[in-house]
Design an enzyme around this catalytic site. Structure first.
Site, mmCIF file in Angstrom:
data_model
loop_
_atom_site.group_PDB
_atom_site.id
_atom_site.type_symbol
_atom_site.label_atom_id
_atom_site.label_comp_id
_atom_site.label_asym_id
_atom_site.label_seq_id
_atom_site.Cartn_x
_atom_site.Cartn_y
_atom_site.Cartn_z
ATOM 1 N N ARG A 127 1.097 -1.327 0.009
ATOM 2 C CA ARG A 127 -0.121 -0.062 -0.027
ATOM 3 C C ARG A 127 1.127 1.356 -0.061
ATOM 4 N NH1 ARG A 127 -2.530 0.251 6.178
ATOM 5 N NH2 ARG A 127 -0.437 0.397 7.252
ATOM 6 N N GLU A 166 -2.861 8.030 7.370
ATOM 7 C CA GLU A 166 -1.377 8.202 8.035
ATOM 8 C C GLU A 166 -0.372 8.447 6.880
ATOM 9 O OE1 GLU A 166 -0.266 4.357 9.950
ATOM 10 O OE2 GLU A 166 -1.556 4.917 11.826
ATOM 11 N N GLU A 324 -6.977 5.848 15.651
ATOM 12 C CA GLU A 324 -6.561 4.239 15.646
ATOM 13 C C GLU A 324 -5.837 3.824 16.984
ATOM 14 O OE1 GLU A 324 -4.465 2.706 12.400
ATOM 15 O OE2 GLU A 324 -5.581 3.879 10.947
ATOM 16 N N TRP A 332 2.679 -6.067 13.422
ATOM 17 C CA TRP A 332 3.828 -5.589 12.691
ATOM 18 C C TRP A 332 5.122 -5.742 13.495
ATOM 19 C CZ3 TRP A 332 4.532 -1.286 15.295
ATOM 20 C CH2 TRP A 332 3.477 -0.565 15.770
ATOM 21 N N GLU A 372 -2.876 -8.132 7.343
ATOM 22 C CA GLU A 372 -3.275 -7.734 8.546
ATOM 23 C C GLU A 372 -4.177 -8.714 9.330
ATOM 24 O OE1 GLU A 372 -2.270 -3.290 8.861
ATOM 25 O OE2 GLU A 372 -4.339 -3.319 7.796
ATOM 26 N N HIS A 375 -3.761 -9.335 13.241
ATOM 27 C CA HIS A 375 -3.940 -7.725 13.748
ATOM 28 C C HIS A 375 -5.440 -7.847 14.570
ATOM 29 C CE1 HIS A 375 -4.072 -3.786 14.769
ATOM 30 N NE2 HIS A 375 -3.131 -3.397 14.207
HETATM 31 C C1 GLA Z 1 -2.077 2.046 10.425
HETATM 32 C C2 GLA Z 1 -2.738 2.113 9.460
HETATM 33 C C3 GLA Z 1 -3.756 0.998 9.378
HETATM 34 C C4 GLA Z 1 -3.431 -0.339 10.202
HETATM 35 C C5 GLA Z 1 -2.845 -0.199 11.378
HETATM 36 C C6 GLA Z 1 -2.324 -1.481 11.756
HETATM 37 O O1 GLA Z 1 -2.294 2.506 11.919
HETATM 38 O O2 GLA Z 1 -3.621 3.395 9.464
HETATM 39 O O3 GLA Z 1 -4.576 1.070 8.170
HETATM 40 O O4 GLA Z 1 -2.355 -0.590 9.016
HETATM 41 O O5 GLA Z 1 -1.476 0.709 11.136
HETATM 42 O O6 GLA Z 1 -1.601 -1.389 13.211
#
Ligand code: GLA
Length: 687
Positions: A127, A166, A324, A332, A372, A375
């Site tokens: 991404r 982000e 978030e 990760w 993910e 996660h």
């Molecule tokens: C970032 C991204 C999310 C996700 C999280 C995982 O904060 O914005 O899309 O990938 O990491 O921790």
């Protein structure tokens, strides 16, 4: 490139608050329904309501779902999602869907892919594979944002715009040709003439003199250290380029939906140094932040507090959104630990205590496929018969009980100075030591203050410091004259100002301030250092003095410091080549004082020193609390305060608080406040 700007007619006061349609705090997370079949999406609505979710971030990574082939748009899933969430009373932070370009776009225009300093191309398949400066990418991204605004701008579920995602997370520095061209334009704007650039960059050194802006490149991988000011300006440029990308998308949205607030999720962790978020603040209608605790960090709850305070600092003290965090493990880190019982609730309420008016997660439902899938999420693979789900439901109910804290501000009388350009410059190569990490220094001081129960506001060297009794300035290597004067005036006015080693060394161009270190703070501190004497890995020196608790040790850094008349040496080196020399000094300045710490003290020494500084500045803890019990106060204009007590220990705590009402248990408190092991209590008191 079509450059949008906010129209003159734009009325900032008419932008509605992001939470205008919510009763209390925001609660929710990223929602990715495109990953799931219809029956799961149906079930989502029921469970979202069961958990008490009221806001979701939608369509962050939806571009390729909406436009699988160029120009072929399929809005079905998003139309349904918006309508379904609206019917369920849930508000949407709707993304521009631009966080990852669809495969057809990078295949058609491979020149939009970003590059590393050594020329490596960052391909599609993960991404964020785009150069923010590339005009073709910009054109496509703006078009996508405009489509979203045109289609959903009037949708009743829309609460705010979530621009991209982000920004700069994976590619904070791009060395592509597009970036190089934009860097040259940025430099021409900054310097006006190439001669001014030559002076600022000190290009008389190593035959680096430029005859034209056309000859300038980003600091690509080179045979030896790249020019430090070139590196620093590339940091500044990159932060500005990422911000300009945000602004262009924001202005596109604003043109179509002028009343809808806009933000993007920042990452104010002690590891993210790519963006100067203080310079981004004015462009965000509400500050939104993402934070993840680090499994290997035994004091991750303290690092969380620093991140939250930094987010609030960027917001200028206004309430902000936690956009978030995680319910449990992430995917990760090298080893991803799940959270212990109660940890997620404590984490969430730490953010609220420190000014967050929303608690959100990545993500609502744990993915079944993709990178993910391991996660954690609000709704885990295990389903609703799980501790994680129960903790999600519990948090929703808890936030409901805290609705009234929304809009209140955090009370702090101590300031901690953080500056991104100083961070960038302090960690450049070819320095006295390669071991210095700016955030280690910030964090060591933050932790010592946290341990003393002192709440800090994170500020910049330019912030008005009138409200602070204590101002802590760790390793502010780079500072301009105005910043140095501002810090000095805080001491004159009555604050205790403490400055630590390798501060005030260079001006904004990374040129050394001559005549002895620390040039910008020599007069304020009444010290003059001839030479730095960094220590070897593992080397320690003894430091003695009452201010450091009698005997302490220090590592990383020492220096040969002379003191001026009127400067008191409060701790000295007790061994090594500088034995007998000044390690910590103090001086009366105006109605306040200025302290200098020329070395890195061990934890006990720093704790003792912080105790002295807190006493001298007259700061008293909000409430006396045992070690590991975090106390923070939010307050409203009418005198109502909410005292958050977060017990990070395995022992119950009994706090001597004023009387009031405890919101989580709903009980009247008239006497000591009990905070069970691992629990949180929020006491409302009225003036
Ligand atoms: C970032 C991204 C999310 C996700 C999280 C995982 O904060 O914005 O899309 O990938 O990491 O921790």
């Amino acid at each position: 490139m079509r450059r949008r700007t906010t129209p003159d007619s734009f009325d900032a006061a008419a932008v509605r608050p992001w939470n205008a349609q919510l009763d209390g705090l925001g609660f929710g997370g990223d929602y990715n329904p495109e990953q799931w079949p219809a029956e799961v999406r149906e079930e989502d609505v029921r469970l979202l309501q069961e958990a008490g979710v009221n806001v979701l971030s939608v369509a962050i990574f939806s571009w390729a779902t909406i436009e699988p082939r160029e120009g072929e748009l399929d809005w079905t899933f998003l139309d349904e999602t918006m309508d379904r969430l609206h019917a369920a009373g849930i508000r949407v932070a709707l993304a521009t869907a631009t966080a990852s370009p669809p495969p057809w776009l990078t295949r058609k225009y491979p020149e939009i892919l970003p590059r590393l300093a050594d020329g490596t191309v960052l391909h599609q398949g993960a991404r964020q594979s785009y150069a923010v400066t590339h005009p073709v990418h910009r054109e496509y991204a703006l078009r996508m944002a405009a489509r979203m605004a045109e289609r959903y701008g009037d949708h009743p579920a829309l609460a705010l715009w979530h621009v991209d995602n982000e920004i700069g997370c994976h590619v904070p520095r791009d060395y592509s040709d597009a970036a190089a061209a934009a860097f040259r334009t940025w430099l021409a704007d900054r310097y006006g003439s190439v001669e001014h650039l030559n002076t600022a960059w000190g290009t008389a050194f190593w035959s680096q003199r430029y005859g034209s802006f056309d000859d300038v490149l980003p600091p690509l991988t080179a045979p030896m250290f790249a020019n430090p000011t070139q590196q620093l300006d590339f940091d500044r440029f990159s932060s500005d380029a990422l911000l300009e990308y945000y602004r262009d998308l924001r202005d596109t949205l604003r043109e179509i939906t002028p009343r809808v607030p806009t933000t993007t999720n920042l990452m104010t962790t002690s590891a993210t140094k790519g963006m100067d978020y203080f310079s981004w603040a004015d462009d965000l209608d509400v500050v939104a932040n993402d934070h993840y605790t680090i499994s290997a960090d035994a004091e991750r709850h303290v690092e969380l507090a620093l991140s939250a305070d930094l987010a609030r600092g960027v917001a200028g003290g206004e309430p902000w959104m936690l956009m978030e965090h995680s319910t449990s493990a992430v995917n990760w880190q090298p080893r991803n630990r799940p959270k212990t019982p109660g940890e997620m609730l404590r984490n969430s309420l730490q953010h609220v205590a420190r000014g967050a008016d929303a608690v959100m997660f990545f993500q609502w439902r744990q993915s079944q496929a993709g990178a993910e899938k391991y996660h954690s999420a609000m709704l885990p693979h295990a389903g609703t018969d799980s501790a994680v789900w129960r903790s999600t439901v519990e948090l929703g109910a808890t936030l409901g009980r805290l609705a009234e804290v929304r809009g209140s501000r955090v009370a702090a009388r101590a300031a901690l100075v953080v500056d991104y350009p100083a961070w960038w410059a302090a960690e450049l190569d070819s320095h006295p030591t390669q071991d210095l990490r700016y955030m280690d220094e910030v964090r060591a001081w933050y932790t010592a203050l946290w341990n003393r129960g002192v709440t800090v506001d994170v500020v910049t060297p330019r912030t008005d410091l009138d409200d602070y009794d204590l101002v802590v300035v760790p390793t502010l290597y780079l500072v301009d004259d105005a910043g140095a004067a501002n810090l000095a005036s805080a001491a004159e006015r009555g604050a205790v100002v403490v400055v630590t080693f390798f501060s005030g060394i260079v001006d904004e161009h990374d040129h050394v301030r001559l005549g002895g270190y620390p040039g910008a703070f020599r007069a304020l501190l009444g010290v003059r250092t001839e030479e730095f004497a960094p220590l070897q890995a593992g080397e320690r020196v003894a430091v003695v003095g009452k201010a450091v608790g009698g005997d302490a040790t220090a590592d990383l850094w020492t220096e040969h410091t002379h003191v001026a008349d009127g400067t008191e040496v409060v701790a000295t080196y007790d061994d090594g080549t500088l034995a007998g020399g000044a390690a910590v000094t103090r001086r009366d300045v105006g109605s306040g004082s200025a302290w200098y710490v020329g070395t890195r003290l061990d934890r006990a020494g720093l704790d003792a020193l912080v105790t002295c500084l807190v006493e001298e500045s007259g700061l008293t803890p909000e409430v006396a609390a045992p070690a590991g019990v975090e106390i923070v106060r939010r307050q409203a204009g009418d005198g109502t305060t909410w005292l958050f007590a977060i017990n990070h220990t395995d022992e119950a705590a009994v706090l001597d608080t004023p009387s009031g009402t405890e919101l989580l248990t709903g009980s009247a408190v008239d006497g000591p406040l009990d905070v069970p092991a691992g629990a949180v209590r929020v006491l409302r008191t009225t003036a």
